[in-house]
Write a protein that holds these residues in place. Structure first.
Motif, PDB file in Angstrom:
ATOM      1  N   ALA B 449       0.834  -1.202   0.000  1.00 39.09           N
ATOM      2  CA  ALA B 449       0.000   0.000   0.000  1.00 39.09           C
ATOM      3  C   ALA B 449       0.872   1.257   0.000  1.00 39.09           C
ATOM      4  O   ALA B 449       0.578   2.238  -0.697  1.00 39.09           O
ATOM      5  N   LEU B 450       1.957   1.211   0.767  1.00 34.21           N
ATOM      6  CA  LEU B 450       2.883   2.354   0.771  1.00 34.21           C
ATOM      7  C   LEU B 450       3.561   2.514  -0.586  1.00 34.21           C
ATOM      8  O   LEU B 450       3.798   3.636  -1.049  1.00 34.21           O
ATOM      9  N   ASP B 451       3.896   1.398  -1.213  1.00 34.94           N
ATOM     10  CA  ASP B 451       4.484   1.437  -2.551  1.00 34.94           C
ATOM     11  C   ASP B 451       3.499   2.093  -3.526  1.00 34.94           C
ATOM     12  O   ASP B 451       3.887   2.926  -4.352  1.00 34.94           O
ATOM     13  N   LEU B 452       2.223   1.735  -3.383  1.00 35.70           N
ATOM     14  CA  LEU B 452       1.204   2.304  -4.284  1.00 35.70           C
ATOM     15  C   LEU B 452       1.089   3.819  -4.108  1.00 35.70           C
ATOM     16  O   LEU B 452       1.189   4.568  -5.083  1.00 35.70           O
ATOM     17  N   VAL B 453       0.867   4.253  -2.867  1.00 34.80           N
ATOM     18  CA  VAL B 453       0.612   5.695  -2.691  1.00 34.80           C
ATOM     19  C   VAL B 453       1.907   6.507  -2.682  1.00 34.80           C
ATOM     20  O   VAL B 453       1.909   7.673  -3.079  1.00 34.80           O
ATOM     21  N   GLY B 454       3.012   5.895  -2.263  1.00 41.13           N
ATOM     22  CA  GLY B 454       4.253   6.656  -2.138  1.00 41.13           C
ATOM     23  C   GLY B 454       5.065   6.679  -3.417  1.00 41.13           C
ATOM     24  O   GLY B 454       5.746   7.664  -3.718  1.00 41.13           O
ATOM     25  N   ARG B 455       5.025   5.592  -4.196  1.00 42.62           N
ATOM     26  CA  ARG B 455       5.844   5.521  -5.409  1.00 42.62           C
ATOM     27  C   ARG B 455       5.014   5.484  -6.683  1.00 42.62           C
ATOM     28  O   ARG B 455       5.237   6.248  -7.605  1.00 42.62           O
ATOM     29  N   LYS B 456       4.096   4.540  -6.753  1.00 43.16           N
ATOM     30  CA  LYS B 456       3.424   4.268  -8.022  1.00 43.16           C
ATOM     31  C   LYS B 456       2.472   5.398  -8.426  1.00 43.16           C
ATOM     32  O   LYS B 456       2.444   5.787  -9.586  1.00 43.16           O
ATOM     33  N   LEU B 457       1.698   5.919  -7.497  1.00 40.14           N
ATOM     34  CA  LEU B 457       0.770   7.007  -7.834  1.00 40.14           C
ATOM     35  C   LEU B 457       1.504   8.253  -8.329  1.00 40.14           C
ATOM     36  O   LEU B 457       1.176   8.779  -9.389  1.00 40.14           O
ATOM     37  N   PRO B 458       2.482   8.750  -7.580  1.00 43.51           N
ATOM     38  CA  PRO B 458       3.116  10.005  -8.018  1.00 43.51           C
ATOM     39  C   PRO B 458       4.110   9.837  -9.162  1.00 43.51           C
ATOM     40  O   PRO B 458       4.516  10.846  -9.770  1.00 43.51           O
ATOM     41  N   SER B 459       4.480   8.606  -9.487  1.00 43.96           N
ATOM     42  CA  SER B 459       5.504   8.377 -10.505  1.00 43.96           C
ATOM     43  C   SER B 459       5.134   9.049 -11.837  1.00 43.96           C
ATOM     44  O   SER B 459       3.985   8.977 -12.282  1.00 43.96           O
ATOM     45  N   ASN B 460       6.124   9.690 -12.468  1.00 42.57           N
ATOM     46  CA  ASN B 460       5.905  10.431 -13.734  1.00 42.57           C
ATOM     47  C   ASN B 460       4.734  11.395 -13.650  1.00 42.57           C
ATOM     48  O   ASN B 460       3.896  11.470 -14.556  1.00 42.57           O
ATOM     49  N   SER B 503      -3.089  13.586  -2.940  1.00 43.03           N
ATOM     50  CA  SER B 503      -2.110  14.471  -3.574  1.00 43.03           C
ATOM     51  C   SER B 503      -2.053  15.805  -2.825  1.00 43.03           C
ATOM     52  O   SER B 503      -1.029  16.472  -2.823  1.00 43.03           O
ATOM     53  N   LYS B 504      -3.144  16.154  -2.157  1.00 43.70           N
ATOM     54  CA  LYS B 504      -3.160  17.396  -1.394  1.00 43.70           C
ATOM     55  C   LYS B 504      -2.570  17.176   0.015  1.00 43.70           C
ATOM     56  O   LYS B 504      -1.545  17.749   0.369  1.00 43.70           O
ATOM     57  N   GLU B 505      -3.205  16.295   0.793  1.00 48.16           N
ATOM     58  CA  GLU B 505      -2.793  16.108   2.190  1.00 48.16           C
ATOM     59  C   GLU B 505      -1.487  15.315   2.303  1.00 48.16           C
ATOM     60  O   GLU B 505      -0.671  15.579   3.178  1.00 48.16           O
ATOM     61  N   GLY B 506      -1.343  14.323   1.422  1.00 51.38           N
ATOM     62  CA  GLY B 506      -0.156  13.469   1.485  1.00 51.38           C
ATOM     63  C   GLY B 506       1.109  14.212   1.115  1.00 51.38           C
ATOM     64  O   GLY B 506       2.196  13.909   1.606  1.00 51.38           O
ATOM     65  N   LEU B 507       0.976  15.189   0.256  1.00 49.04           N
ATOM     66  CA  LEU B 507       2.142  15.969  -0.146  1.00 49.04           C
ATOM     67  C   LEU B 507       2.597  16.875   0.999  1.00 49.04           C
ATOM     68  O   LEU B 507       3.788  17.061   1.239  1.00 49.04           O
ATOM     69  N   LYS B 508       1.607  17.403   1.718  1.00 45.87           N
ATOM     70  CA  LYS B 508       1.933  18.269   2.864  1.00 45.87           C
ATOM     71  C   LYS B 508       2.535  17.468   4.006  1.00 45.87           C
ATOM     72  O   LYS B 508       3.383  17.950   4.739  1.00 45.87           O
ATOM     73  N   ASP B 509       2.048  16.248   4.183  1.00 47.67           N
ATOM     74  CA  ASP B 509       2.410  15.472   5.374  1.00 47.67           C
ATOM     75  C   ASP B 509       2.446  13.984   5.012  1.00 47.67           C
ATOM     76  O   ASP B 509       1.402  13.364   4.826  1.00 47.67           O
ATOM     77  N   PRO B 510       3.656  13.434   4.912  1.00 48.00           N
ATOM     78  CA  PRO B 510       3.751  12.022   4.471  1.00 48.00           C
ATOM     79  C   PRO B 510       3.030  11.047   5.403  1.00 48.00           C
ATOM     80  O   PRO B 510       2.664   9.958   4.973  1.00 48.00           O
ATOM     81  N   GLU B 511       2.834  11.422   6.667  1.00 50.34           N
ATOM     82  CA  GLU B 511       2.077  10.523   7.560  1.00 50.34           C
ATOM     83  C   GLU B 511       0.607  10.441   7.143  1.00 50.34           C
ATOM     84  O   GLU B 511      -0.062   9.443   7.408  1.00 50.34           O
ATOM     85  N   GLN B 512       0.096  11.482   6.522  1.00 45.87           N
ATOM     86  CA  GLN B 512      -1.279  11.422   6.021  1.00 45.87           C
ATOM     87  C   GLN B 512      -1.376  10.417   4.866  1.00 45.87           C
ATOM     88  O   GLN B 512      -2.346   9.658   4.767  1.00 45.87           O
ATOM     89  N   ALA B 513      -0.366  10.427   3.991  1.00 44.54           N
ATOM     90  CA  ALA B 513      -0.360   9.438   2.907  1.00 44.54           C
ATOM     91  C   ALA B 513      -0.235   8.032   3.476  1.00 44.54           C
ATOM     92  O   ALA B 513      -0.926   7.104   3.047  1.00 44.54           O
ATOM     93  N   ALA B 514       0.637   7.882   4.467  1.00 46.98           N
ATOM     94  CA  ALA B 514       0.888   6.549   5.014  1.00 46.98           C
ATOM     95  C   ALA B 514      -0.342   5.994   5.729  1.00 46.98           C
ATOM     96  O   ALA B 514      -0.640   4.800   5.633  1.00 46.98           O
ATOM     97  N   GLN B 515      -1.059   6.835   6.450  1.00 46.92           N
ATOM     98  CA  GLN B 515      -2.249   6.334   7.145  1.00 46.92           C
ATOM     99  C   GLN B 515      -3.365   5.994   6.157  1.00 46.92           C
ATOM    100  O   GLN B 515      -4.224   5.165   6.445  1.00 46.92           O
TER     101      GLN B 515
END
Lengths: 594, 594
Positions: B449-460, B503-515
């Protein structure tokens, strides 16, 4: 590297003393000597035996399992069980709630709930030997003749003899109307029983001198279906002594090989004109057996809860030690090679899901347990009736919701450990295997849901449900200043909407009620959890406002409520939608389309 | 009374021929000879070996497990494995996707996906021996020197030699930056490797003559962290023959004792100056290993799917036979003692939940598999890029969502059988234990899940996700006349809202993306399932409109879509709410408050 269990006595006291105000023992004359100090002392002693003897026998019991000896048709239990069972029996734990007239201690049922939870946290398989015995004693107490009571109860109370319930047959589990076992009257007032039973827990073992079976069978003149079933007491040994000439022909013919609860002997039983005595009235056996089944269902709910408690404790202990990767916001323990995994939101999500569900469900179970005492012993008949209403209504929820969540929490505990959780080393995989049966036996959780919507909700014109909804509504009104109280209000609305939908659609078409049953039970279980968290958070705030020195304990309660109410409880809306989607998507399938 | 598996070839053909239009092999020159008839013939032969040799070895493999012999540091696999593995190897199943230059058959990857599903339906533990070998061959093909390729690939392709991946060490699973194993250069261009590895699948066994280990270790001059890891090929035997003087000091020092996959040898491995050769560039080992890990993650998703297929088939066969109670609307089989349990809405709920989730997830996996072939072999570079985007984006979803649901479905299958499901007799409890590991290994599902939101979604710049959302949007627009299309539209809106929130909250705070990661992955998996069901229902309607003689087959597809879209898919809204509830309820807890 091993299974972890420390009885959560602080949490338990919070419920008994603060949420349940002492379990209302002060309103019950019979419990006039049951002081908070006495309860404390009992729980501490109970915790000691669970944390020690019971826990130590748990992993070895899984490893060894039970062994069937075809030559003697006997069963050997795991080595470590003997000593642990003896300690339990000698501690007087079997006789706790039994009447003093038969050797009991006449303590509140609520304490039995706590003890069931703790013993199942430590060793669920072993707990089933005394557990079934206590259930059998309750049934004998409620329905058997004085002669049978005086003959059997005192020696069951000491654990010298154990009990079983023999219902299931190969052709019938859920549908007891299909029972084939026969009971033919003998000249002396006893009966000769013949038939085959399966799934008989503790049906044969080496922990006690005698086994007192409670057997469902049909008399020769029995009407067909469930109204033609009678109940009999069939001891393994007739007479006082366990010697060959006293052996009654009720035999174990083999054991089930199961996913878990390997230390619990699950027996095939064959009755070959075994001698038994009628318990209760002819053809009313199922009615009498329900005494035991209702007790047993509540105990199974506590098994589900208990297993998840030790799984959670093990997962938490692991997570607080295991160092892996850095916090996404930068190192939190810069002097260590990596941060402990509790810094990761996803690990917290798994831990808090377990923690807050366990505490909600424990509160629900104990609240129900307290009402058993009120229902049986309160001087005011209205109070007794109101309490019994709650117990009847909540029994299927305690059974099904606590065991569904017991499984879910054990699986989350495995996941928290990752690969380690999948190994035998930490004991959680055993808990997950053991707890899996709790969703099935004593009536599958699907059957519990049908019992809830088909019997318990409409019973007495819906009196119990109206009363419960009104109680929750009043509490929300009182606590509306608490954070997240609006979430509980939403859940209550979902529950009310679903109840209305059921009374409208389900009345017109019983398949609509049946398709809604499982999601409705879960909706109700979650809403009750939300209500109880709201109350617990309010109690915690009160304690903090009064300057309690236990700030971490009470703050955790407030934060747990916030987690449960904002992250878990919203599922009620989804469940309502599933109910409202109706039966069509299910019933439209023709047999050949599956 | 036994485990049931018949390869669902009709369903598989529906996907390949109708949903995937032949897997787009007609667009790929390399596959010019891969006709539908050839695919059919291959799948039928693959089904035969799975339904026979593999299935027959499954229960005995669980019963016997693997045995470690400390004196020879060797491992014995279950007796029945040898013959089944030999049949698989001799059938050429290991070399299916390998290049012809190294002894392969250069067939589409998609067929490997089907074979992985079928072999894991029949015998997941046994499938892991060839499965890891295929993964190792892919890695060697992609990154090793021609010399290493020619030396090792041909004998791996025949199954004479097998492969492993050696990543994990006691102090590091998820966090490979903590690796301690060392590789010191020898004079001849090889390296001497020393270190301890754990959780090494097929690390030692008796099915093949040699074992080719792919080992992560650090060179003496390695930078710290994940950028200092190199990859080495370390064979068990140096030279062609498996004789003592060729033995390389890479030893198995013990086996894990696990909840399931007992026929799969999970080894502790010790390297004692073992000789190895560098694969790829120094310090770029993790990059190379990702080739294998990405393949492995997709294969693990198929393991989860595969296990649930045979669990469902067994549950369905049981439910169609078992008679218990009457339909709530009155007897449906009045001449029988009770109705079959398929009349009960709650039993249908469990069966259809399994059936429709399995078919949605199979469609998702095969759709992804097809894009691997397009990404690797299409003549148009834009098509290759677009396809690779999808594969990268969907890999964590196929891994995590299919294994989460694999577990859920196996548990629903147990529940469908009741007590029987909990016994060894029907084989489902083994499937549930086996499949449990799939949520953990090759990166826990939380890591996916972290790979998806942290790497795959924002990639390119989010290119892949935009493209996928646009594709789904277009399909919904085309199919808006289909029943329940509005449910898919709602799910897509939930997914878009969640993506924006990230893309809004996760960019501001990586813990928001992780949760948000785990609920987001599930939201996306369900939405993809809804989209694919909408497409499949439309294809079914088309076939019926054309007068297909397979009315039951296609009607079932339309009804399955209705069930999934109305009863399962609405969960997306709940997941969105969980994401939006944010990190505060999780992160607010102090350590001492857990």
């Amino acid at each position: 590297m091993s299974a972890h269990y420390q009885a959560p006595l602080r949490d338990i006291r919070f419920l008994i003393n603060e949420l349940l105000q002492g379990g209302r023992t002060d309103e019950i004359e019979k419990f006039s000597e049951v002081t908070p100090d006495l309860i404390d002392a009992i729980l501490e002693e109970g915790a000691r035996i669970c944390e020690n003897e019971f826990l130590a026998a748990n992993a070895p019991g899984d490893e060894q399992g039970c062994t069937y000896h075809p030559d003697t048709r006997s069963v050997t239990t795991p080595n470590e069980y003997k000593q642990a069972y003896k300690a339990f029996a000698e501690g007087g734990w079997l006789s706790m709630a039994l009447d003093e007239a038969y050797g009991g201690q006449a303590m509140p049922h609520l304490l039995g709930f706590v003890m069931e939870e703790m013993s199942c946290s430590a060793n669920m398989s072993l707990s089933m030997y005394p557990g079934l015995t206590i259930g059998a004693m309750n049934l004998i107490s409620a329905h058997a003749s004085e002669e049978l009571k005086h003959k059997y109860l005192p020696r069951m109370a000491t654990g010298e003899w154990t009990g079983t319930m023999c219902l299931t047959e190969p052709q019938c589990g859920t549908d007891l109307g299909l029972i084939k076992s026969k009971a033919v009257p003998n000249d002396d007032g006893s009966f000769a029983l013949t038939g085959n039973k399966i799934w008989i827990t503790s049906g044969e073992h080496d922990l006690a001198d005698n086994i007192i079976h409670l057997v469902l069978a049909k008399l020769p003149d029995a009407p067909s279906g469930v109204k033609g079933i009678s109940l009999f007491l069939v001891p393994k040994f007739l007479g006082e002594e366990a010697k060959d000439e006293n052996r009654n022909p009720i035999w174990c013919t083999g054991l089930e090989h199961k996913m878990g609860i390997k230390g619990s002997a699950t027996c095939f039983i064959s009755l070959e004109e075994a001698t038994g005595w009628l318990v209760g009235e002819p053809h009313r056996g199922l009615h009498a057996m329900f005494t035991m089944m209702n007790d047993a269902r509540l105990m199974v709910g506590l098994q589900g809860l208990g297993a998840s408690v030790s799984a959670y404790q093990t997962a938490l202990a692991f997570a607080k030690e295991r160092q892996q990767s850095r916090s996404v916001t930068g190192p939190k323990q810069p002097n260590q090679p990596a941060d402990t995994i509790t810094v990761h939101p996803d690990v917290r999500r798994m831990l808090l899901r377990q923690k807050t569900m366990i505490e909600a469900n424990r509160a629900l179970a104990y609240w129900t347990g307290m009402h058993i005492d009120v229902a049986r012993h309160h001087k005011d008949p209205d109070q007794r009736q109101a309490a019994d209403d709650f117990v009847q209504l909540l029994t299927p929820i305690v059974k099904a919701h606590l065991t569904d969540e017991g499984s879910t929490c054990c699986n989350l505990a495995i996941q928290t450990l990752g690969g380690s959780g999948y190994t035998k080393d930490w004991g959680i995989e055993q808990l997950a295997r053991d707890v899996r049966i709790t969703r099935i036996y004593e009536g599958t959780n699907g059957i519990q849901a049908l019992d809830l919507v088909g019997r318990k909700l409409p019973s007495n014109g819906g009196r119990a449900m109206r009363s419960l909804l009104s109680l929750i509504n009043d509490d929300i009104a009182k606590l509306e200043q608490q954070p997240h109280s609006e979430q509980v209000r939403h859940a209550l609305q979902d529950l009310q909407t679903a109840t209305l939908w059921l009374s409208k659609e389900g009345l017109k078409d019983p398949e609509q009620a049946a398709q809604a049953a499982s999601p409705f039970l879960r909706l109700m279980g979650l809403t009750l959890g939300g209500w109880l968290w709201l109350k617990m958070a309010a109690l915690a705030k009160e304690a903090l406002d009064k300057g309690s020195s236990e700030a971490a304990f009470y703050n955790a309660k407030i934060k747990s409520a916030a987690f449960f109410l904002s992250k878990v409880l919203p599922e009620t809306r989804l469940l309502l939608k599933e109910i409202e989607a109706g039966k069509e998507p299910l019933m439209a399938f023709l047999d050949e389309e599956f």
